[in-house]
Scaffold this motif. Sequence first.
Motif, PDB file in Angstrom:
ATOM      1  N   MET A 138      29.151  31.804  33.208  1.00  0.00           N
ATOM      2  CA  MET A 138      29.087  32.756  34.361  1.00  0.00           C
ATOM      3  C   MET A 138      27.963  32.950  35.578  1.00  0.00           C
ATOM      4  N   GLY A 139      26.548  33.125  34.026  1.00  0.00           N
ATOM      5  CA  GLY A 139      25.430  32.830  35.142  1.00  0.00           C
ATOM      6  C   GLY A 139      25.319  32.133  36.439  1.00  0.00           C
ATOM      7  N   SER A 140      25.755  30.273  36.248  1.00  0.00           N
ATOM      8  CA  SER A 140      25.908  29.544  37.033  1.00  0.00           C
ATOM      9  C   SER A 140      26.566  30.070  38.271  1.00  0.00           C
ATOM     10  N   LEU A 141      27.453  30.577  38.366  1.00  0.00           N
ATOM     11  CA  LEU A 141      28.540  30.965  39.917  1.00  0.00           C
ATOM     12  C   LEU A 141      27.476  31.765  40.554  1.00  0.00           C
ATOM     13  N   LYS A 142      27.539  31.657  42.256  1.00  0.00           N
ATOM     14  CA  LYS A 142      27.110  32.010  43.095  1.00  0.00           C
ATOM     15  C   LYS A 142      27.664  33.577  43.232  1.00  0.00           C
ATOM     16  N   PRO A 143      26.457  34.701  43.456  1.00  0.00           N
ATOM     17  CA  PRO A 143      26.545  36.340  43.498  1.00  0.00           C
ATOM     18  C   PRO A 143      28.454  36.721  44.687  1.00  0.00           C
ATOM     19  N   TRP A 144      28.231  35.948  45.545  1.00  0.00           N
ATOM     20  CA  TRP A 144      29.553  35.869  45.981  1.00  0.00           C
ATOM     21  C   TRP A 144      31.121  35.787  45.726  1.00  0.00           C
ATOM     22  N   ALA A 145      30.910  33.798  44.911  1.00  0.00           N
ATOM     23  CA  ALA A 145      31.702  33.805  43.663  1.00  0.00           C
ATOM     24  C   ALA A 145      32.459  34.927  42.311  1.00  0.00           C
ATOM     25  N   ARG A 146      31.302  35.922  42.344  1.00  0.00           N
ATOM     26  CA  ARG A 146      31.228  37.180  41.175  1.00  0.00           C
ATOM     27  C   ARG A 146      32.357  38.165  41.653  1.00  0.00           C
ATOM     28  N   TYR A 147      31.546  38.154  42.852  1.00  0.00           N
ATOM     29  CA  TYR A 147      32.671  39.157  42.957  1.00  0.00           C
ATOM     30  C   TYR A 147      33.509  38.698  43.733  1.00  0.00           C
ATOM     31  N   LEU A 148      34.038  37.580  44.245  1.00  0.00           N
ATOM     32  CA  LEU A 148      35.496  37.455  44.547  1.00  0.00           C
ATOM     33  C   LEU A 148      35.876  37.406  42.983  1.00  0.00           C
ATOM     34  N   LEU A 149      35.497  37.104  42.414  1.00  0.00           N
ATOM     35  CA  LEU A 149      36.284  36.799  41.169  1.00  0.00           C
ATOM     36  C   LEU A 149      36.836  38.033  40.465  1.00  0.00           C
ATOM     37  N   LEU A 150      35.726  38.949  40.696  1.00  0.00           N
ATOM     38  CA  LEU A 150      35.640  40.716  40.209  1.00  0.00           C
ATOM     39  C   LEU A 150      36.958  41.346  40.840  1.00  0.00           C
ATOM     40  N   LEU A 151      37.154  41.400  41.990  1.00  0.00           N
ATOM     41  CA  LEU A 151      37.792  41.785  43.045  1.00  0.00           C
ATOM     42  C   LEU A 151      38.875  41.441  42.246  1.00  0.00           C
ATOM     43  N   MET A 152      39.574  39.972  42.675  1.00  0.00           N
ATOM     44  CA  MET A 152      40.929  39.440  42.415  1.00  0.00           C
ATOM     45  C   MET A 152      40.932  39.526  41.046  1.00  0.00           C
ATOM     46  N   ALA A 153      40.207  39.480  40.184  1.00  0.00           N
ATOM     47  CA  ALA A 153      40.466  40.797  38.319  1.00  0.00           C
ATOM     48  C   ALA A 153      41.324  41.646  39.615  1.00  0.00           C
ATOM     49  N   HIS A 154      40.321  42.411  39.897  1.00  0.00           N
ATOM     50  CA  HIS A 154      40.990  44.118  39.909  1.00  0.00           C
ATOM     51  C   HIS A 154      42.633  44.298  41.254  1.00  0.00           C
ATOM     52  N   LEU A 155      42.439  43.722  41.687  1.00  0.00           N
ATOM     53  CA  LEU A 155      44.005  43.350  42.476  1.00  0.00           C
ATOM     54  C   LEU A 155      44.969  42.937  41.717  1.00  0.00           C
ATOM     55  N   LEU A 156      44.585  42.034  40.978  1.00  0.00           N
ATOM     56  CA  LEU A 156      45.245  41.298  39.766  1.00  0.00           C
ATOM     57  C   LEU A 156      46.057  42.627  39.148  1.00  0.00           C
ATOM     58  N   ALA A 157      45.407  42.850  38.138  1.00  0.00           N
ATOM     59  CA  ALA A 157      45.688  43.914  38.060  1.00  0.00           C
ATOM     60  C   ALA A 157      46.312  45.440  38.408  1.00  0.00           C
ATOM     61  N   MET A 158      45.851  45.554  39.304  1.00  0.00           N
ATOM     62  CA  MET A 158      46.746  46.628  40.519  1.00  0.00           C
ATOM     63  C   MET A 158      47.809  46.001  39.979  1.00  0.00           C
ATOM     64  N   GLY A 159      48.040  44.475  41.335  1.00  0.00           N
ATOM     65  CA  GLY A 159      49.395  44.206  41.254  1.00  0.00           C
ATOM     66  C   GLY A 159      50.411  44.454  40.016  1.00  0.00           C
ATOM     67  N   LEU A 160      50.099  43.600  39.003  1.00  0.00           N
ATOM     68  CA  LEU A 160      50.539  44.154  37.660  1.00  0.00           C
ATOM     69  C   LEU A 160      51.068  44.886  37.473  1.00  0.00           C
ATOM     70  N   GLY A 161      50.069  46.051  36.972  1.00  0.00           N
ATOM     71  CA  GLY A 161      51.039  47.084  36.660  1.00  0.00           C
ATOM     72  C   GLY A 161      51.840  48.041  38.188  1.00  0.00           C
ATOM     73  N   ALA A 162      51.332  47.611  39.478  1.00  0.00           N
ATOM     74  CA  ALA A 162      52.815  48.066  40.011  1.00  0.00           C
ATOM     75  C   ALA A 162      54.096  46.549  39.701  1.00  0.00           C
ATOM     76  N   VAL A 163      54.067  45.735  39.817  1.00  0.00           N
ATOM     77  CA  VAL A 163      54.725  45.190  38.973  1.00  0.00           C
ATOM     78  C   VAL A 163      55.760  45.343  38.116  1.00  0.00           C
ATOM     79  N   VAL A 164      55.251  45.756  36.913  1.00  0.00           N
ATOM     80  CA  VAL A 164      55.597  46.508  35.731  1.00  0.00           C
ATOM     81  C   VAL A 164      56.074  47.861  36.072  1.00  0.00           C
ATOM     82  N   LEU A 165      55.257  48.495  37.390  1.00  0.00           N
ATOM     83  CA  LEU A 165      55.740  50.043  37.413  1.00  0.00           C
ATOM     84  C   LEU A 165      57.422  50.041  38.553  1.00  0.00           C
ATOM     85  N   GLN A 166      57.170  48.917  38.851  1.00  0.00           N
ATOM     86  CA  GLN A 166      58.729  49.190  40.027  1.00  0.00           C
ATOM     87  C   GLN A 166      59.635  48.326  39.346  1.00  0.00           C
TER      88      GLN A 166
END
Lengths: 292, 307
Positions: free
Chosen positions: B1-29
């Motif tokens: 993880m340390g080898s990743l560029k900062p923007w890639a790390r933030y993008l990965l974190l953002l994707m994880a967050h949005l994915l978690a929210m999307g998953l929650g939305a699908v289950v709740l739906q």
Amino acid sequence: MPRAGVCGCWGGQVLPLLLAYICYLLLGATIFQLLEKQAEAQSRDQFQLEKLRFLENYTCLDQQALEQFVQVILEAWVKGVNPKGNSTNPSNWDFGSSFFFAGTVVTTIGYGNLAPSTEAGQVFCVFYALMGIPLNVVFLNHLGTGLRAHLTTLDRWEDHPRHSQLLQVLGLALFLTLGTLVILIFPPMFFSHVEGWSFREGFYFAFITLSTIGFGDYVVGTDPSKHYIAVYRSLAAIWILLGLAWLAVVLSLGSLLLHRCSRLWQLIRGLDLKDGAAPDSEPRSQKIPISA
Amino acid sequence: MGSLKPWARYLLLLMAHLLAMGLGAVVLQALEGPPARHLQAQVQAELASFQAEHRACLPPEALEELLGAVLRAQAHGVSSLGNSSETSNWDLPSALLFTASILTTTGYGHMAPLSSGGKAFCVVYAALGLPASLALVAALRHCLLPVFSRPGDWVAIRWQLAPAQAALLQAAGLGLLVACVFMLLPALVLWGVQGDCSLLEAIYFCFGSLSTIGLGDLLPAHGRGLHPAIYHLGQFALLGYLLLGLLAMLLAVETFSELPQVRAMVKFFGPSGSRTDEDQDGILGQDELALSTVLPDAPVLGPTTPA
């Protein structure tokens, strides 16, 4: 003597803070009571009048039938069903609304205008929050750290030439001004325009949302008489995330500056108390970094 | 993880967050969609039958107007049922619970300011009160954490455990204690006192309160045939529970966040490269607004007593 340490801690720092907190709670309660009691009584009386007028106008209705009907309507409304809408209205639990709800759970805003009513939904909500809230904290933490890393350091004035100092201060001022406009001024204006609120109501909604209090008396995209664009609530969710990250940076900078100021104050007090110190032996005050 | 560029790390974190929210939305739906549609149909049927019953004298527009008035009143916590002799929402115990829900950011939404002055005061009150309450939490945590760590230290010495094992045991013990005393026990009390909610709903309410989500969909309300004194006592109990429970929850979270396993997980997304002392502390302690992380003490830069 660990007990003495704990007692000292309570007596020195915690007890005054605790007393101040309780006083602040009581003060707030008293002021809210003074401000709201009359408004509530007025609102209640107004509604009673409307109900009476309604019963007078439509004599085929009796009080009991109307009360029962209102009871049914309110029970549905508490569960998130707006009786004013018709069956063609989008569901409260379509993907967009569910996504918005998931966002309000992980950010701990929790408006309460929508909540799971099934047992399975409630159980899932608990476990989802258990996983989602820490993830959200980590996300905002790193987003905030990333934003903070791009801010310049406000060093001591004599360390830099005039134009460099000016640029740094301007950079910080620009960050705060732009952030305030993009997070706290323009979105309330936009929401006010779309929802038909006044700017004051829009700002109140923005503040209550971004402070994660989330009363639910004002929520975007819930009026069944309005036709919203598909991504409206998703855009609102993104604004919330960005707003929370920006607030985290601002509060972090604020706490950092306060900490540095307290250090500086300790230093000044130390110098004042120092007897017979030579003017040139004055230690250089520390830099005040705005960012890491 | 340390080898990743900062923007890639933030993008990965953002994707994880949005994915978690999307998953929650699908289950709740999937979970909530069918019951919600069923309820919507029921309400529409109820409306239609009411209109049909009183078609002779009740135009649909008039009913829509009444519904609008009912919902407007309810949105601000003003009951539309019964007469105006009902107990006020803004007596002192209720107002105290409301202010506590602001300062803890729980914000149940069972009542909200109606007047413009009330709304303006609410903003100012929260803006001043939130940092103050965070300062109090920081001070309390600073005092209480050593107290709560003593049993763990004693067990570690007695059983000769490794520091990592001792930390895990301490975190688990405190977590269990908080779950029992501040989640299960109050839920049982609420379930016993309030006859119209299940144990699961009571646990759900307690969790919602202590996580500061505060959906407010299960709050005890006026007009349930309770004596005003008992109702107010309940509100004071809820106020105390909210303040003590949140502190206990924060202590438990703080203890868990110190675990090496948790630190490693957070570090996974951490920025690479050299970090200053200030960066070692996250911007956020436990909550979006948590400035409660106690900053390191200032070094002594000069003598503070006369030479």
